[in-house]
Write an enzyme that holds these catalytic residues in place. Structure first.
Site, short mmCIF file in Angstrom:
data_model
loop_
_atom_site.label_atom_id
_atom_site.label_comp_id
_atom_site.label_asym_id
_atom_site.label_seq_id
_atom_site.Cartn_x
_atom_site.Cartn_y
_atom_site.Cartn_z
N ASP A 21 -36.68 10.02 19.32
CA ASP A 21 -36.62 9.84 17.86
C ASP A 21 -35.48 10.64 17.25
O ASP A 21 -35.05 11.66 17.78
CB ASP A 21 -37.97 10.27 17.26
N ASN B 51 -41.85 -1.00 14.84
CA ASN B 51 -40.41 -1.05 14.56
C ASN B 51 -39.92 -2.46 14.19
O ASN B 51 -38.85 -2.62 13.60
CB ASN B 51 -39.58 -0.52 15.75
C1 IPE Z 1 -41.31 6.17 17.34
O1 IPE Z 1 -40.37 6.53 16.39
C2 IPE Z 1 -40.87 4.93 18.05
C3 IPE Z 1 -39.73 5.08 18.97
C4 IPE Z 1 -39.13 6.20 19.25
C5 IPE Z 1 -39.29 3.88 19.62
P1 IPE Z 1 -40.49 6.06 14.87
O2 IPE Z 1 -39.30 6.58 14.17
O3 IPE Z 1 -40.73 4.60 14.81
O4 IPE Z 1 -41.82 6.81 14.41
P2 IPE Z 1 -42.28 7.23 12.94
O5 IPE Z 1 -42.10 6.04 12.05
O6 IPE Z 1 -41.41 8.36 12.51
O7 IPE Z 1 -43.70 7.68 13.08
C1 IPE Z 2 -35.52 6.35 17.14
O1 IPE Z 2 -34.70 6.77 16.10
C2 IPE Z 2 -35.13 4.98 17.66
C3 IPE Z 2 -36.08 3.91 17.34
C4 IPE Z 2 -37.21 4.07 16.73
C5 IPE Z 2 -35.71 2.58 17.75
P1 IPE Z 2 -34.97 6.35 14.61
O2 IPE Z 2 -34.21 5.09 14.32
O3 IPE Z 2 -36.42 6.29 14.32
O4 IPE Z 2 -34.29 7.57 13.82
P2 IPE Z 2 -34.84 8.31 12.54
O5 IPE Z 2 -36.25 8.71 12.81
O6 IPE Z 2 -34.73 7.34 11.41
O7 IPE Z 2 -33.94 9.49 12.38
MG MG Z 3 -37.75 7.70 13.71
#
Ligand code: IPE
Ligand code: IPE
Ligand code: MG
Length: 273
Positions: free
Chosen positions: A31, A79
């Site tokens: 993340d 997502n």
């Molecule tokens: C979790 O991250 C999913 C992945 C890393 C693929 P998210 O960014 O989707 O999680 P939340 O929304 O912060 O809980």
């Molecule tokens: C994790 O990074 C990747 C996926 C969930 C696909 P994020 O895209 O959630 O990055 P933040 O949380 O917005 O920084």
């Molecule tokens: Mg995230």
């Protein structure tokens, strides 16, 4: 990597291996890509691209350390609800990465697997994914499991449907359903439960990842954003893990007496009276 860095890297790896309890299964919630990009003044997609470099480094280091299974949360069921252009960019990046990295995985004797609602992915992703899975299916050094369109609740519901059907068909009695039977119907059926769960970017939550399997996993949460997370951060997480005492609900004396660490620890400890 420079020669001096390589020597240092080997030394750290040797030190971790010597301790004997390298996690058998590491799961990572990757993340913070978006925040990394924002900090750099770049579009979110740049964070995802940079994140692929972290994946490469962490996969290589895990294989060198002798980690048997590495599960990466790459795209969650939730997502899909992100803006359409981000979703399609992520899918394109997935295709590009599979195209570019499959040979390298194969050369390194790494087996690729996937968990999640794979049929919901674009057909082109499914094609490259199944090709990579097929090509690497006999590799034995490490399993790399990509969680794609995955969520723990999705998996639990899925398992429940399969079990319910078996009960209806008379193949299983309701009373026979236990932890073991249930686990065997999850997409992670053939994997040991994660020993170590890492989450980057400092969020103190699980976000629907492997919710059944992590019942006794050790949690390691770091503020480092995923695109900044490289092998040195992985080593720190493993070092931290190696210092912990996993008790599985027992008391410290029972654990010390039994002398079991690592492999199938949960199964063995759950039988100790
Ligand atoms: C979790 O991250 C999913 C992945 C890393 C693929 P998210 O960014 O989707 O999680 P939340 O929304 O912060 O809980
Ligand atoms: C994790 O990074 C990747 C996926 C969930 C696909 P994020 O895209 O959630 O990055 P933040 O949380 O917005 O920084
Ligand atoms: Mg995230």
């Amino acid at each position: 990597m420079k020669q001096t860095q390589k020597t240092d890297d080997i030394k750290i790896q040797e030190k971790l291996k010597k301790k004997g309890n390298i996690p058998r299964h590491i799961a990572i919630i990757m993340d913070g890509n978006g925040r990394w990009a924002r900090q750099m003044g770049l579009p979110r997609v740049a964070g995802h691209s940079e994140g692929v470099k972290s994946v490469r480094d962490v996969v290589e280091a895990c294989a060198q350390l002798g980690v048997e299974n590495l599960t990466l949360f790459a795209f969650s069921t939730e997502n899909w609800r992100r803006p359409e252009d981000e979703v399609s960019t992520l899918m394109k990046l997935l295709i590009k990465t599979l195209k570019r990295e499959t040979d390298e995985l194969h050369k390194n004797n790494i087996r690729l697997q996937a968990i999640g609602d794979i049929i919901s992915l674009p057909t082109e992703v499914q094609k490259y994914l199944s090709d990579a899975i097929e090509k690497t299916k006999n590799n034995s050094r490490m399993n790399l499991i990509l969680a794609l369109s995955y969520s723990g609740r999705w998996d639990i519901i899925n398992a429940t449907k399969i079990i319910a059907n078996k009960v209806r068909e008379g193949l299983l009695k309701p009373d026979e359903i236990n932890d073991k039977i249930f686990s065997q119907h999850l997409s992670t059926a053939n994997l040991p439960e994660p020993d170590l769960l890492i989450r980057t970017s400092g969020e103190m939550r699980i976000s629907n990842f492997l919710i059944w399997e992590i019942a006794y996993s050790e949690l390691y949460i770091t503020n480092t954003l995923w695109p900044d997370f490289r092998r040195k951060d992985l080593y720190k997480a493993i070092e931290d893990y190696q210092r912990r005492e996993r008790r599985f609900g027992l008391v410290s004396e029972q654990i010390k007496k039994s002398n079991i660490v690592g492999k199938n620890a949960y199964i063995k400890f759950s039988k100790i009276k």
